[in-house]
Design a protein around this motif. Structure first.
Motif, PDB file in Angstrom:
ATOM      1  N   TYR A  33      41.386  -0.935  60.732  1.00  0.00           N
ATOM      2  CA  TYR A  33      41.256  -0.726  62.170  1.00  0.00           C
ATOM      3  C   TYR A  33      40.490   0.547  62.458  1.00  0.00           C
ATOM      4  O   TYR A  33      40.261   1.366  61.569  1.00  0.00           O
ATOM      5  CB  TYR A  33      42.634  -0.726  62.840  1.00  0.00           C
ATOM      6  CG  TYR A  33      43.447   0.543  62.705  1.00  0.00           C
ATOM      7  CD1 TYR A  33      44.043   0.895  61.505  1.00  0.00           C
ATOM      8  CD2 TYR A  33      43.626   1.396  63.789  1.00  0.00           C
ATOM      9  CE1 TYR A  33      44.807   2.053  61.395  1.00  0.00           C
ATOM     10  CE2 TYR A  33      44.383   2.553  63.684  1.00  0.00           C
ATOM     11  CZ  TYR A  33      44.972   2.876  62.496  1.00  0.00           C
ATOM     12  OH  TYR A  33      45.714   4.028  62.389  1.00  0.00           O
ATOM     13  N   ARG A  52      32.947   4.711  59.297  1.00  0.00           N
ATOM     14  CA  ARG A  52      34.230   4.705  58.575  1.00  0.00           C
ATOM     15  C   ARG A  52      34.758   3.276  58.428  1.00  0.00           C
ATOM     16  O   ARG A  52      35.312   2.913  57.385  1.00  0.00           O
ATOM     17  CB  ARG A  52      35.258   5.588  59.275  1.00  0.00           C
ATOM     18  CG  ARG A  52      36.541   5.714  58.456  1.00  0.00           C
ATOM     19  CD  ARG A  52      37.502   6.714  59.028  1.00  0.00           C
ATOM     20  NE  ARG A  52      37.916   6.356  60.368  1.00  0.00           N
ATOM     21  CZ  ARG A  52      38.577   7.180  61.190  1.00  0.00           C
ATOM     22  NH1 ARG A  52      38.881   8.396  60.794  1.00  0.00           N
ATOM     23  NH2 ARG A  52      38.925   6.775  62.386  1.00  0.00           N
ATOM     24  N   LYS A 149      41.372   3.153  56.394  1.00  0.00           N
ATOM     25  CA  LYS A 149      42.149   3.056  57.647  1.00  0.00           C
ATOM     26  C   LYS A 149      42.750   1.656  57.776  1.00  0.00           C
ATOM     27  O   LYS A 149      42.243   0.809  58.511  1.00  0.00           O
ATOM     28  CB  LYS A 149      41.269   3.411  58.845  1.00  0.00           C
ATOM     29  CG  LYS A 149      42.057   3.810  60.085  1.00  0.00           C
ATOM     30  CD  LYS A 149      41.183   4.543  61.067  1.00  0.00           C
ATOM     31  CE  LYS A 149      41.850   4.773  62.408  1.00  0.00           C
ATOM     32  NZ  LYS A 149      43.038   5.631  62.388  1.00  0.00           N
ATOM     33  N   GLU A 181      48.818  15.387  56.264  1.00  0.00           N
ATOM     34  CA  GLU A 181      48.266  15.266  57.624  1.00  0.00           C
ATOM     35  C   GLU A 181      49.409  14.905  58.551  1.00  0.00           C
ATOM     36  O   GLU A 181      50.570  14.830  58.137  1.00  0.00           O
ATOM     37  CB  GLU A 181      47.142  14.232  57.667  1.00  0.00           C
ATOM     38  CG  GLU A 181      47.538  12.864  57.187  1.00  0.00           C
ATOM     39  CD  GLU A 181      46.369  11.880  57.074  1.00  0.00           C
ATOM     40  OE1 GLU A 181      45.355  12.026  57.775  1.00  0.00           O
ATOM     41  OE2 GLU A 181      46.516  10.935  56.277  1.00  0.00           O
ATOM     42  N   ILE A 209      37.306  11.351  62.124  1.00  0.00           N
ATOM     43  CA  ILE A 209      36.003  11.450  62.797  1.00  0.00           C
ATOM     44  C   ILE A 209      36.001  12.673  63.721  1.00  0.00           C
ATOM     45  O   ILE A 209      35.011  13.388  63.840  1.00  0.00           O
ATOM     46  CB  ILE A 209      35.712  10.145  63.579  1.00  0.00           C
ATOM     47  CG1 ILE A 209      35.745   8.930  62.636  1.00  0.00           C
ATOM     48  CG2 ILE A 209      34.364  10.223  64.307  1.00  0.00           C
ATOM     49  CD1 ILE A 209      34.824   9.013  61.435  1.00  0.00           C
ATOM     50  N   THR A 210      37.146  12.934  64.350  1.00  0.00           N
ATOM     51  CA  THR A 210      37.268  14.120  65.206  1.00  0.00           C
ATOM     52  C   THR A 210      37.183  15.381  64.345  1.00  0.00           C
ATOM     53  O   THR A 210      36.530  16.364  64.724  1.00  0.00           O
ATOM     54  CB  THR A 210      38.612  14.092  65.972  1.00  0.00           C
ATOM     55  OG1 THR A 210      38.858  12.746  66.398  1.00  0.00           O
ATOM     56  CG2 THR A 210      38.590  15.016  67.163  1.00  0.00           C
ATOM     57  N   ALA A 246      41.233  10.845  67.519  1.00  0.00           N
ATOM     58  CA  ALA A 246      40.450  10.221  68.589  1.00  0.00           C
ATOM     59  C   ALA A 246      41.283  10.040  69.859  1.00  0.00           C
ATOM     60  O   ALA A 246      40.735   9.962  70.949  1.00  0.00           O
ATOM     61  CB  ALA A 246      39.925   8.865  68.122  1.00  0.00           C
TER      62      ALA A 246
HETATM   63  N1  PDD Z   1      44.773   7.790  64.129  1.00  0.00           N
HETATM   64  N2  PDD Z   1      44.989  10.869  60.110  1.00  0.00           N
HETATM   65  C1  PDD Z   1      45.674   9.751  60.402  1.00  0.00           C
HETATM   66  C2  PDD Z   1      46.761   9.319  59.489  1.00  0.00           C
HETATM   67  C3  PDD Z   1      45.320   8.998  61.545  1.00  0.00           C
HETATM   68  O1  PDD Z   1      45.984   7.857  61.809  1.00  0.00           O
HETATM   69  C4  PDD Z   1      44.292   9.457  62.386  1.00  0.00           C
HETATM   70  C5  PDD Z   1      43.853   8.689  63.606  1.00  0.00           C
HETATM   71  C6  PDD Z   1      43.630  10.656  62.051  1.00  0.00           C
HETATM   72  C7  PDD Z   1      42.496  11.203  62.880  1.00  0.00           C
HETATM   73  O2  PDD Z   1      41.325  10.449  62.712  1.00  0.00           O
HETATM   74  P1  PDD Z   1      40.257  10.328  63.897  1.00  0.00           P
HETATM   75  O3  PDD Z   1      39.909  11.725  64.287  1.00  0.00           O
HETATM   76  O4  PDD Z   1      39.140   9.608  63.273  1.00  0.00           O
HETATM   77  O5  PDD Z   1      40.943   9.595  65.017  1.00  0.00           O
HETATM   78  C8  PDD Z   1      44.004  11.325  60.904  1.00  0.00           C
HETATM   79  C9  PDD Z   1      44.365   6.916  65.205  1.00  0.00           C
HETATM   80  C10 PDD Z   1      43.936   7.646  66.421  1.00  0.00           C
HETATM   81  C11 PDD Z   1      45.461   5.889  65.467  1.00  0.00           C
HETATM   82  O6  PDD Z   1      45.997   5.424  64.478  1.00  0.00           O
HETATM   83  O7  PDD Z   1      45.727   5.549  66.610  1.00  0.00           O
END
Ligand code: PDD
Length: 282
Positions: A33, A52, A149, A181, A209-210, A246
């Protein structure tokens, strides 16, 4: 009001979007996802999320049949159809339905299942951005490929439930004595000399990505990031702690395991990073 969602090439009302009970996303979490933020009706860093997604698919041998531009168009059409100004778009791609429950991968002819839907919510003016959040630490019980992911999100759900049961807003996950994390975000601490410390990229964390955008913006603004492991104790003693994702962009953390961070208010570096990120988003 019912949303229009995307399912395998069609735009349908959410009540009409149906997926088989044999779908591998449902039976095996055999799916990946992405969540892309939307601000002012525009996608934030779609190229990063697509890259990604393509990587997650490659790592799992999951066919991604749509090109970046096609997927961008689907996102944009959902924004228009649902009049989404702020929030996010969720995308899920599963290995499809082979007509039964079978651990083995289906034949390469089996079509994948692609679902996208919008979620309307405050991102820019979310109260947590000004108030900060409280986090607690708990063991990281996830599998070893957190860089992919996937929709195997029971461990993060349990971590969030555990945080809530302990009077906190979210959880930081700990493995071998170090924070990996957050349950759905990347984590950072700011040391006394104003260095931002975050865990280096590996299979142990999602490559946010953020996070990547913050590194680039930090460089442009003379803000130093150091990639190294840090412990819960170091986080509890840090000048500032914050998270990125994000759905949150940058949120301050004002307590870790009940220990107040700094003066219990969002820190200066955290606020600066959020500001420059919001400027970039536009
Ligand atoms: N989650 N680490 C984990 C385990 C995450 O699930 C996420 C994002 C991030 C941050 O990644 P990004 O900056 O690419 O969103 C780090 C999303 C937002 C979610 O599962 O809803």
């Amino acid at each position: 009001m019912s949303r229009t969602v995307y399912l395998n090439g069609e735009y349908v009302p959410e009540e009409e979007a149906k997926i088989s009970v044999f779908d591998r996303g449902f039976l095996f979490a055999d799916a990946v996802y992405e969540v892309t933020a939307v601000v002012n009706g525009k996608l934030v860093d779609f190229a990063g999320h697509f890259a990604r997604l393509a990587r997650s698919c490659r790592e799992l041998g999951l066919p991604l049949t749509l090109a970046e531009d096609d997927l961008r168009e689907i996102h944009q059409r959902l924004i228009v159809e649902n009049r989404l100004t702020e929030g996010g778009i969720y995308l899920q791609l599963t290995r499809g339905n082979s007509g039964d429950r079978d651990f083995h991968f289906p034949s390469s002819q089996t079509p994948t299942t692609l679902v996208l839907f919008t979620q309307s919510r405050a991102v820019v003016d979310h109260p947590a951005a000004s108030k900060g959040i409280r986090v607690v630490t708990c063991p990281d019980i996830r599998w070893q490929r957190r860089d992919i992911k996937t929709v195997q999100l029971l461990a993060p759900c349990l971590a969030k439930a555990w945080a809530e049961a302990n009077g906190a807003d979210d959880a930081f996950l700990v493995e071998d004595g170090f924070i990996t994390e957050g349950s759905s975000c990347n984590c950072y601490i700011v040391t006394a000399d104003k260095t931002i410390v975050t865990r280096p990229l590996s299979n142990n964390i999602l490559h946010g990505i953020t996070r990547k955008a913050l590194f680039r913006l930090g460089e442009e603004h003379g803000i130093t990031f150091e990639e190294r492991l840090f412990t819960p104790e170091e986080a509890r003693r840090a000048s500032e702690v914050f998270i990125s994702s994000a759905t949150t962009f940058v949120w301050p953390v004002v307590s870790v395991d009940g220990q107040q961070i700094g003066d219990g208010k969002p820190g200066e570096i955290t606020k600066l990073l959020r500001r420059i990120y919001l400027e970039m988003v536009g």
